[in-house]
Design an enzyme around this catalytic site. Structure first.
Site, PDB file in Angstrom:
ATOM      1  N   CYS A 113       0.834  -1.206   0.000  1.00  0.00           N
ATOM      2  CA  CYS A 113       0.000   0.000   0.000  1.00  0.00           C
ATOM      3  C   CYS A 113       0.872   1.261   0.000  1.00  0.00           C
ATOM      4  O   CYS A 113       1.496   1.571  -1.009  1.00  0.00           O
ATOM      5  CB  CYS A 113      -0.983  -0.045   1.170  1.00  0.00           C
ATOM      6  N   HIS A 217      -3.881  -5.004   0.743  1.00  0.00           N
ATOM      7  CA  HIS A 217      -3.322  -5.399   2.045  1.00  0.00           C
ATOM      8  C   HIS A 217      -3.304  -6.918   2.191  1.00  0.00           C
ATOM      9  O   HIS A 217      -4.175  -7.485   2.858  1.00  0.00           O
ATOM     10  CB  HIS A 217      -4.115  -4.756   3.186  1.00  0.00           C
ATOM     11  N   GLU A 219      -1.525  -8.722   4.020  1.00  0.00           N
ATOM     12  CA  GLU A 219      -1.321  -9.161   5.416  1.00  0.00           C
ATOM     13  C   GLU A 219      -2.646  -9.407   6.135  1.00  0.00           C
ATOM     14  O   GLU A 219      -2.687 -10.147   7.110  1.00  0.00           O
ATOM     15  CB  GLU A 219      -0.446  -8.141   6.171  1.00  0.00           C
TER      16      GLU A 219
END
Ligand code: MN
Length: 244
Positions: A113, A217, A219
């Site tokens: 990001c 994202h 993660e």
């Protein structure tokens, strides 16, 4: 255990007893994703001290540039427009220095990001300060759903690092109001959303270490989307190959 460095951020504590004191932090989702990839995460604090950065890099095999607030447009030669979000000049300075040192030392870099935007700016590219102002970007890129929900498609380029983990097309989450405008030299676009916005870039120059960046994202998706966990595992393998 193999260590991966994660760029930290500063947050002002809101708790009444600690109000106004800054904390250095990385979101738990990154920490868990690095654990899941079989490596030890190491949080790199916000600093402008090159010696501190170098001594932390000495014990890491690669770095992850994490998500966060907007990058100051002064870094790419523009004045701030009304639609620009919050900034952190301290963090800009820190991460630009961290990126340069990691690049000079040929460390693999994974940008997420803001991390992707930072890589592009550091290498001489520019950003859209606010994609809401760009009529052709019609897809909702600040999703009105939880961070673990996937909301839009990305189409991934052949012969990319990404395609090995994610295939030709995948669904991603989306939490950004900025995007890459002019791509920096040395990078290639490896994924786009269906409104044409750049969603991933990789290094594309023989003199550069492996750099993999995504606008979403991953993660937040490592426990629900197998390809996203693989992205972290592949990155750790890349780092290990580099140091062995
Ligand atoms: Mn998006």
């Amino acid at each position: 255990m193999f260590r991966v460095g994660l760029s930290g951020a500063l947050i002002a504590d809101q708790d009444q007893h600690w109000e106004g004191s800054n904390r250095h932090y990385v979101n738990d989702a990154y920490i868990r994703s690095v654990y899941g990839a079989g490596a030890a995460p190491l949080i790199i604090p916000v600093t402008d001290d090159r010696d501190v950065i170098d001594s932390i890099l000495d014990v890491c095999g690669g770095i992850i540039l994490t998500g966060g607030v907007d990058i100051s447009p002064l870094a790419y030669g523009e004045e701030p427009i009304r639609g620009l979000g919050r900034l952190s000049p301290q963090r800009d300075e820190f991460e630009l220095l961290l990126f340069r040192r990691a690049l000079e030392r040929s460390y693999p870099i994974f940008g997420v990001c803001r991390g992707m935007q930072l890589v592009n700016v550091a290498l001489g590219g520019t950003l859209y300060q606010n994609i809401e102002d760009v009529p052709e970007f019609t897809i909702q890129h600040v999703q009105q759903a939880c961070r673990q929900a996937v909301t839009h498609h990305v189409d991934i380029e052949d012969d990319s690092y990404l395609i090995k983990a994610l295939g030709e097309t995948c669904l991603v989450n989306s939490w950004h109001h900025q995007a890459i405008k002019d791509l920096a030299p040395g990078l290639r676009v490896t994924a786009r959303s269906r409104d044409g916005l750049i969603e991933a870039v990789e290094s594309d120059s023989p003199g550069m270490p492996p750099i993999v960046c995504v606008q979403w994202h991953p993660e937040e998706l490592t426990s629900t989307v197998p390809g996203m966990a693989k992205l972290f595992r592949n990155f750790v393998v890349l780092c290990k190959d580099r140091t062995s």
